[in-house]
Design a protein around this motif. Structure first.
Motif, PDB file in Angstrom:
ATOM      1  N   CYS A  50       0.838  -1.205   0.000  1.00  0.00           N
ATOM      2  CA  CYS A  50       0.000   0.000   0.000  1.00  0.00           C
ATOM      3  C   CYS A  50       0.876   1.261   0.000  1.00  0.00           C
ATOM      4  N   PRO A  51       0.714   2.121  -1.005  1.00  0.00           N
ATOM      5  CA  PRO A  51       1.607   3.275  -1.110  1.00  0.00           C
ATOM      6  C   PRO A  51       1.364   4.360  -0.060  1.00  0.00           C
ATOM      7  N   VAL A  52       0.240   4.270   0.657  1.00  0.00           N
ATOM      8  CA  VAL A  52      -0.085   5.343   1.615  1.00  0.00           C
ATOM      9  C   VAL A  52      -0.307   4.825   3.036  1.00  0.00           C
ATOM     10  N   ALA A  54      -2.394   2.728   4.155  1.00  0.00           N
ATOM     11  CA  ALA A  54      -3.814   2.712   4.539  1.00  0.00           C
ATOM     12  C   ALA A  54      -4.235   1.364   5.100  1.00  0.00           C
ATOM     13  N   ILE A  55      -3.372   0.354   4.955  1.00  0.00           N
ATOM     14  CA  ILE A  55      -3.744  -0.984   5.405  1.00  0.00           C
ATOM     15  C   ILE A  55      -3.129  -1.241   6.773  1.00  0.00           C
ATOM     16  N   ILE A  74      -8.731  -1.468   6.277  1.00  0.00           N
ATOM     17  CA  ILE A  74      -8.387  -0.463   5.256  1.00  0.00           C
ATOM     18  C   ILE A  74      -9.001   0.865   5.676  1.00  0.00           C
ATOM     19  N   CYS A  79      -6.749   5.874   2.071  1.00  0.00           N
ATOM     20  CA  CYS A  79      -6.704   5.111   0.812  1.00  0.00           C
ATOM     21  C   CYS A  79      -6.828   6.040  -0.396  1.00  0.00           C
ATOM     22  N   ILE A  80      -6.021   5.746  -1.420  1.00  0.00           N
ATOM     23  CA  ILE A  80      -6.141   6.521  -2.668  1.00  0.00           C
ATOM     24  C   ILE A  80      -6.861   5.702  -3.744  1.00  0.00           C
ATOM     25  N   PHE A  81      -7.440   4.573  -3.337  1.00  0.00           N
ATOM     26  CA  PHE A  81      -8.275   3.748  -4.205  1.00  0.00           C
ATOM     27  C   PHE A  81      -7.532   3.308  -5.471  1.00  0.00           C
ATOM     28  N   CYS A  82      -6.244   3.010  -5.296  1.00  0.00           N
ATOM     29  CA  CYS A  82      -5.456   2.540  -6.443  1.00  0.00           C
ATOM     30  C   CYS A  82      -5.793   1.095  -6.785  1.00  0.00           C
ATOM     31  N   LYS A  83      -6.380   0.373  -5.852  1.00  0.00           N
ATOM     32  CA  LYS A  83      -6.847  -1.009  -6.032  1.00  0.00           C
ATOM     33  C   LYS A  83      -5.712  -2.038  -6.065  1.00  0.00           C
ATOM     34  N   GLU A  84      -4.495  -1.635  -5.741  1.00  0.00           N
ATOM     35  CA  GLU A  84      -3.369  -2.580  -5.797  1.00  0.00           C
ATOM     36  C   GLU A  84      -3.581  -3.742  -4.832  1.00  0.00           C
ATOM     37  N   CYS A  85      -4.163  -3.470  -3.660  1.00  0.00           N
ATOM     38  CA  CYS A  85      -4.383  -4.545  -2.683  1.00  0.00           C
ATOM     39  C   CYS A  85      -5.391  -5.562  -3.222  1.00  0.00           C
ATOM     40  N   PHE A  95     -13.307  -4.053  -4.257  1.00  0.00           N
ATOM     41  CA  PHE A  95     -13.883  -2.714  -4.122  1.00  0.00           C
ATOM     42  C   PHE A  95     -15.286  -2.742  -4.703  1.00  0.00           C
TER      43      PHE A  95
END
Ligand code: SF4
Length: 261
Positions: A50-52, A54-55, A74, A79-85, A95
């Motif tokens: 997670c880049p921010v 948020a997890i 989460i 969260c920036i909602f990048c959906k990577e997770c 999501f």
């Protein structure tokens, strides 16, 4: 005259008839859903991914202990909602297209395993908010270092499709005419004083709404020296509207919950 009628008929219905029940397409990234526990390796991978952060990066709620080897949470405020997770663990994180994700308690934006909605605590809404603003709410928007994404979505909230004006919710040019402020952006140092001046100019009682990840937590800019968020330590926030950017339906439905409409 017949020509004009034909033009109007061909335009069809321009507005969304019911803003509370409209279905958004699957491509929309709304409330995340966590369906099961994670192995220690998976949890550790997700936390690093997670880049921010948020997890489960921080204690998600007072008194709740998260074991990263078993359970994760989460935080939609980060969260920036990048959906990577969700790409990494598609069978356990997804999501949904649920856009009713605004809350009036910061911790309600933290999604735990099995959560199916974002709680809105009606008891915490100040009585004057519903008494005075239920039928007419004028807001002044302050872009405090925003990147114009949330601002564009807020503009859309007033367009012919979403038409929040049907509920008496409108943006006004002057804070003197407003009942509250809507903040977007991480609140940069350069905008801190302007934000304070704007808030001071709004007559009492007044509300504060934070729209988008940047406004709620600072987002990807929260460690930046150019961010100055002391304003938020001074006043209570009435509504948190997550999203990166926030969707007009999230904003409108959040306000409708806040004013009890
Ligand atoms: S979607 Fe949110 S929680 Fe998942 S990796 Fe991206 S920022 Fe982190």
């Amino acid at each position: 005259m017949i020509r004009e009628f034909n033009i109007l008929r061909n335009h069809g219905v321009q507005f969304v008839p019911d803003l509370k029940s409209v279905e958004l397409p699957g491509i929309f990234r709304g409330r995340p859903e966590i369906s099961s526990n994670f192995s220690a390796a998976e949890a550790s991978m997700l936390i690093k991914l997670c880049p921010v952060n948020a997890i489960a990066a921080k204690d998600p709620a007072p008194g709740i202990t998260i074991d990263p080897g078993v359970d994760i949470a989460i935080d939609m405020g980060l969260c920036i909602f990048c959906k990577e997770c969700a790409f990494a663990c598609p069978e356990k994180i997804r999501f949904t297209n649920d856009y009713k994700i605004a809350g009036n308690v910061r911790q309600s934006l933290v999604i735990h395993k099995g959560d199916k909605s974002v709680e809105f605590n009606d008891r915490l809404v100040r009585s004057e908010v519903r008494k005075l603003f239920k039928h007419s709410l004028k807001l002044r928007q302050v872009s405090a270092g925003g990147d114009n994404s949330c601002e564009m979505e807020l503009n859309a909230a007033g367009n012919v499709n979403f038409d929040m004006g049907r509920y008496g919710i409108e943006f006004v040019a002057s804070p003197r005419h407003a009942d509250g402020i809507v903040i977007t952006g991480p609140i940069t140092e350069n905008m801190a004083e302007a934000l304070q001046i704007c808030y001071d100019a709004v007559p009492h009682p007044k509300i504060i709404i934070l729209v988008g990840t940047d406004a709620i937590s600072g987002g990807i800019f929260r460690e930046s020296k150019a961010v100055q968020r002391a304003f938020l330590d001074k006043y209570p926030v009435d509504l948190y509207v997550p999203g990166n950017p926030a969707h007009p339906l999230t904003f409108i439905n959040g306000i409708l919950r806040l004013i009890g409409k």
